[in-house]
Scaffold this active site. Structure first.
Site, PDB file in Angstrom:
ATOM      1  N   PRO A 112       0.815  -1.214   0.000  1.00  0.00           N
ATOM      2  CA  PRO A 112       0.000   0.000   0.000  1.00  0.00           C
ATOM      3  C   PRO A 112       0.852   1.268   0.000  1.00  0.00           C
ATOM      4  O   PRO A 112       1.826   1.369   0.752  1.00  0.00           O
ATOM      5  CB  PRO A 112      -0.827  -0.104   1.280  1.00  0.00           C
ATOM      6  CG  PRO A 112      -0.179  -1.150   2.110  1.00  0.00           C
ATOM      7  CD  PRO A 112       0.580  -2.043   1.192  1.00  0.00           C
ATOM      8  N   GLY A 114       2.287   4.642   0.817  1.00  0.00           N
ATOM      9  CA  GLY A 114       2.336   5.503   2.003  1.00  0.00           C
ATOM     10  C   GLY A 114       1.838   4.829   3.270  1.00  0.00           C
ATOM     11  O   GLY A 114       1.553   5.496   4.264  1.00  0.00           O
ATOM     12  N   GLY A 116       3.391   2.665   5.291  1.00  0.00           N
ATOM     13  CA  GLY A 116       4.374   2.273   6.299  1.00  0.00           C
ATOM     14  C   GLY A 116       5.078   0.963   6.005  1.00  0.00           C
ATOM     15  O   GLY A 116       5.864   0.481   6.812  1.00  0.00           O
ATOM     16  N   LEU A 117       4.805   0.385   4.827  1.00  0.00           N
ATOM     17  CA  LEU A 117       5.472  -0.878   4.485  1.00  0.00           C
ATOM     18  C   LEU A 117       6.594  -0.666   3.454  1.00  0.00           C
ATOM     19  O   LEU A 117       7.005  -1.611   2.770  1.00  0.00           O
ATOM     20  CB  LEU A 117       4.462  -1.908   3.952  1.00  0.00           C
ATOM     21  CG  LEU A 117       3.354  -2.327   4.915  1.00  0.00           C
ATOM     22  CD1 LEU A 117       2.458  -3.391   4.285  1.00  0.00           C
ATOM     23  CD2 LEU A 117       3.925  -2.849   6.239  1.00  0.00           C
ATOM     24  N   SER A 120       7.629   3.151  -1.236  1.00  0.00           N
ATOM     25  CA  SER A 120       8.471   4.007  -2.077  1.00  0.00           C
ATOM     26  C   SER A 120       9.867   3.414  -2.230  1.00  0.00           C
ATOM     27  O   SER A 120      10.424   3.391  -3.335  1.00  0.00           O
ATOM     28  CB  SER A 120       8.545   5.431  -1.521  1.00  0.00           C
ATOM     29  OG  SER A 120       8.998   5.417  -0.196  1.00  0.00           O
ATOM     30  N   ALA A 122      10.706   0.255  -2.102  1.00  0.00           N
ATOM     31  CA  ALA A 122      10.646  -0.926  -2.969  1.00  0.00           C
ATOM     32  C   ALA A 122      10.541  -0.507  -4.437  1.00  0.00           C
ATOM     33  O   ALA A 122      11.204  -1.082  -5.313  1.00  0.00           O
ATOM     34  CB  ALA A 122       9.463  -1.800  -2.576  1.00  0.00           C
ATOM     35  N   ASP A 164      14.994   2.005   4.961  1.00  0.00           N
ATOM     36  CA  ASP A 164      14.000   1.429   4.038  1.00  0.00           C
ATOM     37  C   ASP A 164      14.661   0.894   2.772  1.00  0.00           C
ATOM     38  O   ASP A 164      14.366  -0.213   2.314  1.00  0.00           O
ATOM     39  CB  ASP A 164      12.982   2.496   3.621  1.00  0.00           C
ATOM     40  CG  ASP A 164      12.026   2.869   4.734  1.00  0.00           C
ATOM     41  OD1 ASP A 164      12.355   2.633   5.904  1.00  0.00           O
ATOM     42  OD2 ASP A 164      10.947   3.399   4.420  1.00  0.00           O
TER      43      ASP A 164
HETATM   44  C1  MEV Z   1       9.815   5.718   7.165  1.00  0.00           C
HETATM   45  O1  MEV Z   1       9.526   4.484   6.524  1.00  0.00           O
HETATM   46  C2  MEV Z   1      10.805   5.505   8.272  1.00  0.00           C
HETATM   47  C3  MEV Z   1      11.293   6.779   8.938  1.00  0.00           C
HETATM   48  O2  MEV Z   1      12.200   6.377   9.981  1.00  0.00           O
HETATM   49  C4  MEV Z   1      11.992   7.710   7.986  1.00  0.00           C
HETATM   50  C5  MEV Z   1      13.335   7.168   7.493  1.00  0.00           C
HETATM   51  O3  MEV Z   1      13.951   6.334   8.153  1.00  0.00           O
HETATM   52  O4  MEV Z   1      13.769   7.635   6.415  1.00  0.00           O
HETATM   53  C6  MEV Z   1      10.142   7.531   9.611  1.00  0.00           C
END
Ligand code: MEV
Length: 337
Positions: A112, A114, A116-117, A120, A122, A164
């Site tokens: 999904p 934005g 949190g997984l 962007s 990937a 990430d």
């Molecule tokens: C975002 O997926 C994770 C954060 O820690 C930002 C980052 O590490 O670039 C909030």
């Protein structure tokens, strides 16, 4: 034509604090973004994207900046997605030493947008890999992780860690502390993800934490405490048998640390009502621990549940649009074709 895929990830520990040099432990999961790249004869780039959320819908945009994609997500999210792909192409052109290399790019993703997984990261990792290979060159995963980080860093205006992008390029569980990035061993964790159907704005959330940290000493201490939790958590992972189901006591202790990590993230203002509700639904269903994952503000939580009721309980929760079990993805970026 070349096709590359790269996995999304959950944070067991350490998001946000990693931006300030504390360690973080993200784990790749078996939800992937797949990017197809086809060289063009001219210097243009055309991007077509489909299925950028778990709901599945189509995002299409053409060459002109005036083309407005017809989608049912906030246009800011689509603009952000375009920004990531543009920067990925810029990195691929740089790697190829060909600033005029044109591409037709197709993005398909079951991560999904934005949420949190790591959607962007990937997409950026897979896009750079596919575009470089489409022109007959190669890039190794560490160099790719570095380029993907540069792309995210530019789009997020300097507010990005390597976590990430490194995790998506390498796969498995990783540890990131500033510039120090490494793969680590992990047991077979009973991960369950809950998704509220929403998304957070990473840039705004990171800026919010930065602001709190500058205004209040408690916030700076909270960021450091998240670092302590992560160090404790990675020690537990190191003590477990890699790739094996961990014993119940270890899952309980990891879960406790995840609960504390979630509380600290809440104190930093990055949780939301639906993320908190999903965390509590998971805990009430018997999960050993649960926390938001990624930037927060909306999107996903991750729970540890060896028992098996959490996925179903989340499915019944009004705040959860989708829940699923997820195995650790041992493979990072992968050439599909
Ligand atoms: C975002 O997926 C994770 C954060 O820690 C930002 C980052 O590490 O670039 C909030």
């Amino acid at each position: 034509m070349t096709v590359s895929s790269a996995p999304g990830k959950v944070y067991l520990f350490g998001e946000h604090a990693v931006v300030y040099g504390e360690p973080a432990v993200p784990c790749a999961i078996e939800r992937r973004a797949q990017v197809t790249a086809e060289p063009r004869d001219d210097d243009r780039v055309r991007v077509e994207a489909t299925d950028l959320t778990l709901d599945g819908f189509t995002v299409e945009w053409g060459e002109s900046a005036d083309d407005h994609p017809d989608v049912d997500v906030p246009s800011s999210l689509v603009e952000a997605a375009m920004g990531y792909i543009e920067e990925a192409v810029a990195q691929a052109r740089d790697a190829l030493d060909d600033p005029e290399a044109g591409f037709d790019i197709t993005v398909e993703s079951d991560i999904p947008l934005g949420g949190g997984l790591g959607s962007s990261a990937a997409v950026v990792v897979a896009a750079i890999d596919a575009a470089v290979r489409a022109r007959g060159a190669k890039i190794d995963p560490r160099a790719l992780a570095d380029r993907a980080y540069q792309a995210e860093h530019t789009v997020q205006e300097g507010q990005a860690s390597r976590a990430d992008t490194f995790c998506s390029a390498m796969g498995g569980a990783v540890r990131v502390e500033g510039e120090d990035t490494r793969a680590i061993d992990a047991p077979e964790l009973p991960l369950v993800v809950g998704y509220d159907g929403g998304a957070g704005d990473t840039g705004k959330l990171v800026a919010g934490v930065r602001d709190l940290r500058e205004r209040y000493e408690f916030a700076a201490d909270t960021v450091e405490s998240i670092g302590d939790i992560t160090r404790r958590g990675e020690q537990l992972l190191a003590d477990a048998e890699p790739g094996e189901a961990p014993d119940a006591a270890l899952v309980e202790e990891l879960g406790d640390l995840m609960d504390i990590n979630h509380g600290l993230l809440s104190a930093l203002g990055v949780s939301s009502r639906s993320l908190d509700a999903m965390v509590w639904a998971a805990r009430n269903a018997g999960a050993s621990g649960a926390k938001l994952t990624g930037a927060g503000g909306g999107g996903c939580i991750v729970a540890l549940d060896a028992g098996g009721d959490t996925e179903r309980a989340l499915g019944f929760s009004n705040d959860c649009e989708q829940s699923f079990r997820s195995a650790l993805a041992t493979e990072g970026v992968r050439a599909e074709e």
